[in-house]
Design a protein around this motif. Structure first.
Motif, short mmCIF file in Angstrom:
data_model
loop_
_atom_site.label_atom_id
_atom_site.label_comp_id
_atom_site.label_asym_id
_atom_site.label_seq_id
_atom_site.Cartn_x
_atom_site.Cartn_y
_atom_site.Cartn_z
N HIS A 35 0.85 -1.17 0.00
CA HIS A 35 0.00 0.00 0.00
C HIS A 35 0.89 1.23 0.00
CE1 HIS A 35 0.32 -1.02 4.43
NE2 HIS A 35 0.91 0.16 4.35
N GLY A 36 0.29 2.41 -0.12
CA GLY A 36 1.10 3.61 -0.20
C GLY A 36 0.27 4.87 -0.25
N ALA A 37 0.92 5.97 -0.67
CA ALA A 37 0.26 7.27 -0.76
C ALA A 37 0.78 8.00 -1.99
CB ALA A 37 0.50 8.10 0.50
N LEU A 38 -0.10 8.80 -2.59
CA LEU A 38 0.24 9.52 -3.83
C LEU A 38 -0.03 11.00 -3.62
CD1 LEU A 38 -0.31 8.56 -7.46
CD2 LEU A 38 -1.32 10.69 -6.68
N GLN A 39 0.90 11.83 -4.15
CA GLN A 39 0.74 13.28 -4.07
C GLN A 39 1.13 13.90 -5.41
OE1 GLN A 39 -0.59 14.95 -1.66
NE2 GLN A 39 -0.62 13.33 -0.06
N PRO A 40 0.36 14.91 -5.88
CA PRO A 40 0.78 15.61 -7.10
C PRO A 40 1.98 16.53 -6.79
CG PRO A 40 -1.19 16.61 -6.18
CD PRO A 40 -0.93 15.38 -5.35
N THR A 41 2.78 16.78 -7.82
CA THR A 41 3.93 17.68 -7.70
C THR A 41 3.84 18.75 -8.77
OG1 THR A 41 5.31 16.33 -9.16
CG2 THR A 41 5.38 15.81 -6.80
N SER A 42 4.80 19.70 -8.73
CA SER A 42 4.77 20.80 -9.69
C SER A 42 5.00 20.35 -11.11
CB SER A 42 5.83 21.85 -9.31
OG SER A 42 7.12 21.25 -9.30
N ASP A 43 5.68 19.20 -11.28
CA ASP A 43 5.95 18.71 -12.63
C ASP A 43 5.43 17.31 -12.86
OD1 ASP A 43 7.64 17.44 -10.92
OD2 ASP A 43 9.46 17.70 -12.13
N GLY A 44 4.47 16.84 -12.05
CA GLY A 44 3.92 15.50 -12.24
C GLY A 44 3.28 14.98 -10.97
N TRP A 45 3.66 13.79 -10.56
CA TRP A 45 3.13 13.22 -9.33
C TRP A 45 4.15 12.26 -8.73
CZ3 TRP A 45 2.33 7.89 -9.84
CH2 TRP A 45 2.25 7.41 -11.16
N ARG A 46 3.94 11.93 -7.43
CA ARG A 46 4.86 11.10 -6.68
C ARG A 46 4.06 10.10 -5.87
NH1 ARG A 46 6.49 14.65 -3.37
NH2 ARG A 46 8.12 15.52 -4.72
N ALA A 47 4.61 8.86 -5.83
CA ALA A 47 3.98 7.79 -5.05
C ALA A 47 5.01 7.20 -4.11
CB ALA A 47 3.40 6.72 -5.97
N GLU A 48 4.62 7.03 -2.83
CA GLU A 48 5.46 6.39 -1.82
C GLU A 48 4.79 5.07 -1.43
OE1 GLU A 48 7.83 7.61 2.30
OE2 GLU A 48 6.02 8.71 1.68
N LEU A 49 5.52 3.94 -1.58
CA LEU A 49 4.95 2.61 -1.41
C LEU A 49 5.70 1.84 -0.35
CD1 LEU A 49 4.61 1.73 -5.21
CD2 LEU A 49 2.92 2.86 -3.77
N ARG A 50 4.98 0.93 0.32
CA ARG A 50 5.59 0.01 1.29
C ARG A 50 5.15 -1.41 0.94
NH1 ARG A 50 3.81 1.46 6.80
NH2 ARG A 50 5.51 2.98 6.72
N LEU A 51 6.15 -2.30 0.76
CA LEU A 51 5.88 -3.69 0.42
C LEU A 51 5.64 -4.47 1.72
CD1 LEU A 51 5.71 -5.70 -1.94
CD2 LEU A 51 8.13 -6.20 -1.56
N LEU A 52 4.44 -5.02 1.84
CA LEU A 52 4.09 -5.76 3.05
C LEU A 52 4.49 -7.22 2.94
CD1 LEU A 52 0.55 -4.21 3.69
CD2 LEU A 52 2.73 -3.53 4.68
N GLU A 53 4.31 -7.79 1.76
CA GLU A 53 4.64 -9.21 1.56
C GLU A 53 4.99 -9.41 0.09
OE1 GLU A 53 2.81 -13.66 2.39
OE2 GLU A 53 1.61 -11.88 2.79
N PRO A 54 6.11 -10.03 -0.18
CA PRO A 54 7.11 -10.60 0.72
C PRO A 54 7.99 -9.49 1.34
CG PRO A 54 7.84 -10.86 -1.52
CD PRO A 54 6.45 -10.26 -1.60
N ALA A 55 8.61 -9.79 2.48
CA ALA A 55 9.40 -8.78 3.18
C ALA A 55 10.73 -8.53 2.48
CB ALA A 55 9.62 -9.20 4.63
N ARG A 56 11.40 -9.60 1.99
CA ARG A 56 12.70 -9.46 1.33
C ARG A 56 12.64 -10.11 -0.05
NH1 ARG A 56 17.23 -8.05 4.00
NH2 ARG A 56 18.50 -9.33 2.60
N PRO A 57 12.11 -9.38 -1.02
CA PRO A 57 12.05 -9.97 -2.37
C PRO A 57 13.45 -10.08 -2.98
CG PRO A 57 11.36 -7.67 -2.42
CD PRO A 57 11.52 -8.04 -0.97
#
Length: 663
Positions: A171-193
């Protein structure tokens, strides 16, 4: 030795001294630097060989690099938590420059986090009626299993998977930026791909949502992580006072160790000016720090891998915290395949201090040499100024304020240009004395020469007023006319001398054949002075050439012939002779006149001097031979008169013209 030579010698000595010192220090510094570089390269190569022996599994050469994070991430779509790694974003493949995307990966407590930045004109969110918008596709591979999840934002804020899949979960969060957009994600499973792929479906047009651009790959790439076990091995293998890194062929750091002392005993109390001097000396000696290795303590990727792709190499760098350092990079190969590189760094301040010691010694010796040279120069300048002042004082004593010469110039010691200057001044003062004497005698003689005709004119005019008959009046008029003629002859002679002096300045010189000139002149004399027998004797088959003014030489001959005709008896022979004498040529005029009076041979060539007795003196001012002397001296020659059996001889000695030889 001349002053110019002395000053030139001193200047060359100073330049050679500075050049020799610089060359010595430069050679010492280069030898020291090369020895340090080679020693560190050998150290890095030794550590690399041992590391190859102890390591079986090497990470992939390229892939997504996982940065280690010491602080937890706040999943809000902003990049504040990602500030330490913003310079190492990894770009995703893009078919067009209009849309670009990059990804950063970091791990905290075995949780993988991703930061996806997309440069786009606007964020296109999913719409139930219009269709899908921009979306992120994550492909994960772990333990032989591969899964895919798609994130399609419907609005800025929280993100969740659109496909109902239990693996991978993120899951994660998305925010628009001045020149596009940005997404911050966290991998829940698997923990160490083991591998991961990030791709972006970028919708360009809100109306035509089927037209989209694919950014990135959908094939999972290996993940490159720090290797704690390799870092422990590296820490054991590195020598003291060094630090090192193991980097992938792309330059990503997978292991690092620091064996430097925190406070070396010999550097803890170092003065504050040591490191600035280190940087300054490095620049002066040609050490140019490599910006690729600056701030390596915080670097996740070292560009030295791209700069030195195949060979062992060393580079100098400047750290703001530790000062001057040297780093060596050595490639590590398994079966001929490049798997990694090892970089070893050592502080160079203490080592390079040897070069500073040499510079200090050179400075001390150079300063002593320059001080000695300064003392020598000051003494030389003081002696020179003293001699100049003495010469000035001697010149002031020799010549009075009104210009009269009181005494000869006293000689000064030495054999340089100053002594030549003193000799020139002595000659000038001597000529000034002669000219002063000449002016005094000229005034006396002119007074005498002019007094007689003026007295004749005045007395004749006085007597003319008291004359009783016509015969007396005619006699007094004749005497007055005779006085006027004598006065006119005197003025004409003086005017002629002035014209000759002006001609000496303005006349141009050329190569003149004296033999031909004398032959032509003799022919003219036979016609002009028919009462005398003229003959010319010139070298047969030779050319007697001088560099002179032909008109002035002809006037010189005029004066000599006029003098010979006035003294030689009628019918006697006057002989003109040209006689080459090595580098000079003599012109002789012989006549059968009376012998010269004793002591008068040198005075004949002075102005207003004549040897004619009694009535013959009338009409002759004594200017002719003086003019002849001026012409001869103007051409670098001299003139003299000597007695000979049966008469006298006048001889003019002239230098040959340049590059002329007897033929």
């Amino acid at each position: 030795m001349s002053l110019r030579t002395r000053l030139l010698g001193l200047s060359v000595f100073v330049l050679l001294l500075a050049l020799a010192g610089w060359t010595l220090v430069r050679s010492m510094e280069q030898s020291l630097r090369q020895a340090l570089e080679q020693a560190l390269v050998d150290t890095a190569a030794s550590v690399g060989r041992k590391l190859l022996e102890q390591t079986d599994n090497w990470p992939a050469a390229d892939g997504l690099y996982i940065h280690p994070a010491s602080q937890p991430f706040e999943l809000d779509g902003h990049d504040d938590d990602w500030a330490p790694w913003q310079d190492w974003r990894q770009q995703l493949d893009s078919p067009t420059p209009k849309a670009r995307a990059s990804v950063l990966a970091a791990s905290h407590q075995d949780r993988l986090h991703l930061l996806v930045n997309v440069r786009d004109r606007a964020l296109v969110t999913a719409d139930p009626v219009a269709g899908p918008g921009d979306r992120i596709v994550i492909v994960v591979h772990s333990a032989g299993r591969t899964g895919q999840t798609t994130l399609a934002p419907v609005a800025p804020g929280w993100l969740s998977a659109t496909e109902h899949s239990d693996w991978p979960r993120l899951h994660g969060a998305l925010q628009p930026t001045s020149d596009g957009w940005r997404a911050e994600l966290r991998l829940l499973e698997p923990a160490r791909p083991e591998a991961l792929a990030v791709s972006i479906t970028n919708v360009e047009d809100r109306q035509e949502r089927q037209s989209a651009v694919m950014l990135g790959r959908q094939t999972a790439q290996p993940l490159v992580r720090l290797q704690p076990g390799m870092a422990a091995q590296l820490s054991v293998l590195l020598p003291d006072n060094t630090r090192g890194w193991v980097i992938t062929p792309a330059g990503w750091v997978i292991a690092g160790a620091d064996r430097r002392r925190t406070a070396p005993p010999d550097q803890t109390e170092a003065p504050g000016f040591q490191r600035p001097l280190t940087a300054l000396a490095g620049r002066l000696l040609g050490i140019r720090p490599d910006p690729a290795l600056t701030n390596t303590a915080l670097a996740a990727r070292l560009d030295i891998a791209e700069r030195h792709a195949h060979d062992q190499s060393a580079a100098w760098l400047q750290h703001s915290d530790t000062g001057l350092a040297i780093a060596a990079a050595v490639p590590l190969r398994v079966n001929g395949q490049l798997v990694a590189r090892i970089v070893v760094e050592r502080e160079a301040d203490r080592s390079i201090s040897l070069a500073y010691s040499a510079i200090a010694q050179l400075f001390t010796l150079g300063l002593a040499g320059l001080l000695i040279l300064a003392v020598v120069l000051i003494g030389f300048a003081a002696r020179l100024s003293t001699r100049i002042r003495r010469l000035r004082n001697a010149a002031e004593r020799a010549v009075a304020p009104d210009g009269r010469v009181r005494q000869d110039l006293a000689p000064i010691s030495g054999s340089d240009e100053l002594n030549d200057l003193a000799a020139g001044l002595r000659r000038m003062i001597a000529r000034q004395r002669e000219h002063q004497h000449y002016l005094q005698s000229l005034a006396s003689r002119l007074s005498h020469e002019l007094r007689t005709p003026l007295a004749m004119i005045r007395s004749s005019l006085d007597n003319l007023g008291h004359a009783g008959d016509e015969q007396q009046r005619r006699r007094y008029l004749a005497r007055a006319e005779d006085g006027c003629q004598r006065l006119q002859a005197t003025l004409q002679a003086m005017s002629q001398a002035a014209r000759i002096e002006h001609a000496l300045i303005t006349e141009t010189r050329e190569d003149v054949d004296l033999g031909r000139l004398v032959e032509r002149y003799t022919e003219g004399c036979r016609t002009t002075f028919g009462a005398h027998d003229f003959s010319a004797i010139v070298p047969s088959g030779r050319r007697a050439r001088v560099h002179a003014s032909e008109d002035l030489l002809a006037q010189l001959l005029d004066k000599l012939i006029e003098n010979a005709v006035s003294f030689a008896p009628a019918g006697s022979r006057i002989t003109l002779r040209v006689m080459p004498r090595g580098p000079r040529i003599a012109v002789q005029v012989d006549n059968a006149g009376p012998s010269l009076p004793d002591g008068l041979a040198e005075q004949l060539f002075d102005s207003l001097t004549s040897a004619r007795p009694g009535q013959e003196q009338r009409g002759h001012l004594g200017i002719g031979l003086y003019v002849a002397r001026m012409i001869a001296e103007h051409h670098g020659g001299h003139i003299r008169a000597v007695n000979r059996p049966g008469g006298c001889r006048f001889e003019v000695d002239l230098p040959r013209g340049p590059d002329q030889e007897l033929r």
